[in-house]
Write a protein that holds these residues in place. Structure first.
Motif, PDB file in Angstrom:
ATOM      1  N   UNK A   1      65.105 -15.128 -39.668  1.00 24.18           N
ATOM      2  CA  UNK A   1      66.177 -14.811 -40.603  1.00 24.18           C
ATOM      3  C   UNK A   1      67.257 -15.885 -40.511  1.00 24.18           C
ATOM      4  N   UNK A   2      67.778 -16.281 -41.632  1.00 27.90           N
ATOM      5  CA  UNK A   2      68.800 -17.328 -41.600  1.00 27.90           C
ATOM      6  C   UNK A   2      70.154 -16.797 -42.024  1.00 27.90           C
ATOM      7  N   UNK A   3      70.388 -15.489 -41.781  1.00 32.66           N
ATOM      8  CA  UNK A   3      71.674 -14.909 -42.165  1.00 32.66           C
ATOM      9  C   UNK A   3      72.743 -15.332 -41.165  1.00 32.66           C
ATOM     10  N   UNK A   4      73.987 -15.527 -41.630  1.00 36.24           N
ATOM     11  CA  UNK A   4      75.053 -15.887 -40.692  1.00 36.24           C
ATOM     12  C   UNK A   4      75.307 -14.749 -39.715  1.00 36.24           C
ATOM     13  N   UNK A   5      75.585 -15.097 -38.462  1.00 35.70           N
ATOM     14  CA  UNK A   5      75.764 -14.071 -37.427  1.00 35.70           C
ATOM     15  C   UNK A   5      77.215 -13.919 -37.015  1.00 35.70           C
ATOM     16  N   UNK A   6      78.107 -14.649 -37.632  1.00 38.19           N
ATOM     17  CA  UNK A   6      79.514 -14.546 -37.249  1.00 38.19           C
ATOM     18  C   UNK A   6      80.304 -13.868 -38.345  1.00 38.19           C
ATOM     19  N   UNK A   7      81.273 -13.059 -37.934  1.00 41.59           N
ATOM     20  CA  UNK A   7      82.132 -12.405 -38.910  1.00 41.59           C
ATOM     21  C   UNK A   7      83.397 -13.210 -39.168  1.00 41.59           C
ATOM     22  N   UNK A   8      83.559 -14.317 -38.451  1.00 43.07           N
ATOM     23  CA  UNK A   8      84.840 -15.018 -38.522  1.00 43.07           C
ATOM     24  C   UNK A   8      85.169 -15.495 -39.927  1.00 43.07           C
ATOM     25  N   UNK A   9      84.133 -15.866 -40.695  1.00 39.84           N
ATOM     26  CA  UNK A   9      84.395 -16.332 -42.057  1.00 39.84           C
ATOM     27  C   UNK A   9      84.003 -15.300 -43.109  1.00 39.84           C
ATOM     28  N   UNK A  10      83.618 -14.088 -42.661  1.00 41.57           N
ATOM     29  CA  UNK A  10      83.177 -13.070 -43.614  1.00 41.57           C
ATOM     30  C   UNK A  10      84.352 -12.533 -44.417  1.00 41.57           C
ATOM     31  N   UNK A  26      73.927  -8.937 -42.490  1.00 40.86           N
ATOM     32  CA  UNK A  26      72.735  -8.415 -41.801  1.00 40.86           C
ATOM     33  C   UNK A  26      72.541  -6.932 -42.088  1.00 40.86           C
ATOM     34  N   UNK A  27      73.661  -6.188 -42.199  1.00 41.84           N
ATOM     35  CA  UNK A  27      73.538  -4.755 -42.509  1.00 41.84           C
ATOM     36  C   UNK A  27      72.939  -4.558 -43.902  1.00 41.84           C
ATOM     37  N   UNK A  29      70.963  -6.689 -45.424  1.00 40.62           N
ATOM     38  CA  UNK A  29      69.555  -7.083 -45.343  1.00 40.62           C
ATOM     39  C   UNK A  29      68.711  -5.974 -44.695  1.00 40.62           C
ATOM     40  N   UNK A  30      69.244  -5.349 -43.646  1.00 40.43           N
ATOM     41  CA  UNK A  30      68.534  -4.266 -42.973  1.00 40.43           C
ATOM     42  C   UNK A  30      68.293  -3.081 -43.905  1.00 40.43           C
ATOM     43  N   UNK A  31      69.307  -2.735 -44.708  1.00 41.58           N
ATOM     44  CA  UNK A  31      69.134  -1.589 -45.610  1.00 41.58           C
ATOM     45  C   UNK A  31      68.130  -1.906 -46.717  1.00 41.58           C
ATOM     46  N   UNK A  32      68.050  -3.158 -47.132  1.00 38.21           N
ATOM     47  CA  UNK A  32      67.049  -3.567 -48.124  1.00 38.21           C
ATOM     48  C   UNK A  32      65.638  -3.490 -47.513  1.00 38.21           C
ATOM     49  N   UNK A  33      65.508  -3.952 -46.262  1.00 42.04           N
ATOM     50  CA  UNK A  33      64.211  -3.885 -45.568  1.00 42.04           C
ATOM     51  C   UNK A  33      63.783  -2.435 -45.369  1.00 42.04           C
ATOM     52  N   UNK A  34      64.733  -1.597 -44.983  1.00 39.57           N
ATOM     53  CA  UNK A  34      64.437  -0.183 -44.735  1.00 39.57           C
ATOM     54  C   UNK A  34      63.944   0.491 -46.019  1.00 39.57           C
ATOM     55  N   UNK A  35      64.389  -0.018 -47.161  1.00 42.06           N
ATOM     56  CA  UNK A  35      63.993   0.548 -48.456  1.00 42.06           C
ATOM     57  C   UNK A  35      62.617   0.060 -48.899  1.00 42.06           C
ATOM     58  N   UNK A  36      62.046  -0.884 -48.142  1.00 38.31           N
ATOM     59  CA  UNK A  36      60.706  -1.358 -48.467  1.00 38.31           C
ATOM     60  C   UNK A  36      60.663  -2.698 -49.179  1.00 38.31           C
ATOM     61  N   UNK A  40      61.281 -11.685 -47.359  1.00 40.04           N
ATOM     62  CA  UNK A  40      61.817 -12.824 -48.118  1.00 40.04           C
ATOM     63  C   UNK A  40      62.741 -12.346 -49.242  1.00 40.04           C
ATOM     64  N   UNK A  41      62.381 -11.211 -49.846  1.00 38.66           N
ATOM     65  CA  UNK A  41      63.180 -10.651 -50.945  1.00 38.66           C
ATOM     66  C   UNK A  41      64.531 -10.152 -50.420  1.00 38.66           C
ATOM     67  N   UNK A  42      64.485  -9.422 -49.302  1.00 42.24           N
ATOM     68  CA  UNK A  42      65.712  -8.882 -48.706  1.00 42.24           C
ATOM     69  C   UNK A  42      66.650 -10.016 -48.311  1.00 42.24           C
ATOM     70  N   UNK A  43      66.079 -11.075 -47.718  1.00 34.45           N
ATOM     71  CA  UNK A  43      66.909 -12.202 -47.275  1.00 34.45           C
ATOM     72  C   UNK A  43      67.539 -12.909 -48.472  1.00 34.45           C
ATOM     73  N   UNK A  44      66.742 -13.106 -49.523  1.00 35.45           N
ATOM     74  CA  UNK A  44      67.256 -13.829 -50.701  1.00 35.45           C
ATOM     75  C   UNK A  44      68.369 -13.031 -51.391  1.00 35.45           C
ATOM     76  N   UNK A  45      68.164 -11.719 -51.555  1.00 35.19           N
ATOM     77  CA  UNK A  45      69.184 -10.882 -52.192  1.00 35.19           C
ATOM     78  C   UNK A  45      70.463 -10.889 -51.360  1.00 35.19           C
ATOM     79  N   UNK A  46      70.322 -10.743 -50.037  1.00 34.45           N
ATOM     80  CA  UNK A  46      71.499 -10.724 -49.155  1.00 34.45           C
ATOM     81  C   UNK A  46      72.251 -12.052 -49.220  1.00 34.45           C
ATOM     82  N   UNK A  47      71.516 -13.155 -49.253  1.00 38.95           N
ATOM     83  CA  UNK A  47      72.162 -14.473 -49.322  1.00 38.95           C
ATOM     84  C   UNK A  47      72.893 -14.663 -50.647  1.00 38.95           C
ATOM     85  N   UNK A  48      72.249 -14.262 -51.751  1.00 39.37           N
ATOM     86  CA  UNK A  48      72.852 -14.399 -53.077  1.00 39.37           C
ATOM     87  C   UNK A  48      74.150 -13.598 -53.169  1.00 39.37           C
ATOM     88  N   UNK A  49      74.101 -12.376 -52.661  1.00 39.05           N
ATOM     89  CA  UNK A  49      75.281 -11.500 -52.732  1.00 39.05           C
ATOM     90  C   UNK A  49      76.384 -12.009 -51.816  1.00 39.05           C
TER      91      UNK A  49
END
Length: 288
Positions: A1-10, A26-27, A29-36, A40-49
């Motif tokens: 996963x290439x999601x940012x792990x720091x909240x400092x710039x969130x 990451x939260x 992305x996790x909820x998208x994965x949990x939904x099925x 790659x789709x969950x990561x792309x949607x999370x990054x876009x948003x």
């Protein structure tokens, strides 16, 4: 996963209960994965948003955007992602939610009775849900809320436990005391105090995200029993009419398809709605 792990710039976002906190991709992305959604789709949607969030954005706007993107790519996952909102749409009365929980327990192999009167030691009690499976008996008190921010608190847990205590203290010489497990069931969340009290006092809890495993979301997905309000092919007014007719779940809709004809839907739309109702019940292709 290439999601940012720091909240400092969130960016800071506003949740449904008014709380302001840093956005955690990451939260999402996790909820998208949990939904099925596929990884790659969950990561792309999370990054876009994440890239498009303005400071002060509301959590429900982020949810809507993710839901729309997911619906375009994988509709059954979008239905699961929208489940919490779908349960909130079952109101304002708690009756459709009661119907829904009855169908969920039936799908899990329970025999269900509604609003059963059970004599306690002191007074009779009407329990919302009375379910038996083999030798096991569960009685449930249901608390429905159509506000996402509303949490069921310790006062409710105390009241429900007191009712079950009266049932458990009945005199077995003169009557049956037919409840093994007493439960408090809600479509939203519990306060931490309610959770602590219930764990200590021996009261079962079932809520949107509690317990950690086997919560309401998990049980809905495992049983394949979905609220009719989860369907993306139905309009708000159509959902309302179906609920008023006692059609609370997608499988009841497939059994009573004449209800769609009575809504004066053209045949191709009926086909679309029924196709979605069937596909959402299929097991998830991806495990979140």
């Amino acid at each position: 996963m290439s999601m940012p792990h720091s909240h400092s710039t969130s960016p800071m976002i506003t949740k449904a209960d008014g709380e302001v906190q840093p956005f955690d991709p990451r939260k999402l992305e996790q909820s998208l994965l949990r939904s099925g959604a596929a990884p790659f789709m969950a990561e792309r949607i999370a990054q876009t948003i994440t890239a498009g969030i303005a400071p002060g954005a509301r959590s429900q706007d982020i949810y809507r955007r993710a839901f729309t993107m997911l619906r375009e790519q994988h509709r059954p996952a979008a239905v699961r992602y929208g489940l919490r909102r779908a349960l909130l749409e079952m109101g304002p009365s708690g009756h459709p939610f009661e119907d829904f929980i009855a169908e969920l327990f039936k799908a899990e192999g329970w025999s269900v009775q509604w609003r059963k009167i059970i004599q306690g030691k002191c007074v009779p009690h009407e329990v919302d849900l009375y379910a038996t499976r083999g030798a096991e008996t569960v009685a449930g008190e249901l608390k429905y809320h159509n506000e996402a921010a509303y949490k069921t608190d310790v006062k409710v847990a105390l009241y429900v436990k007191a009712r079950f205590e009266d049932i458990w203290q009945c005199d077995p010489a003169t009557q049956e005391c037919p409840v093994d497990i007493g439960m408090l069931i809600t479509n939203t969340k519990f306060t931490s105090q309610a959770v602590d009290y219930a764990a200590c006092a021996g009261l079962g809890l079932l809520g949107w995200s509690y317990p950690e495993r086997g919560n309401l979301f998990d049980r809905i997905v495992a049983a394949g029993v979905y609220p009719v309000t989860a369907l993306t092919t139905l309009k708000q007014a159509e959902k309302r009419i179906l609920l008023d007719r006692g059609i609370a779940t997608t499988h009841l809709l497939t059994e009573h398809r004449e209800a769609l004809r009575e809504l004066h839907m053209p045949p191709e739309r009926i086909g679309e709605v029924l196709a979605e109702a069937r596909t959402v019940r299929e097991p998830m292709a991806y495990a979140g």
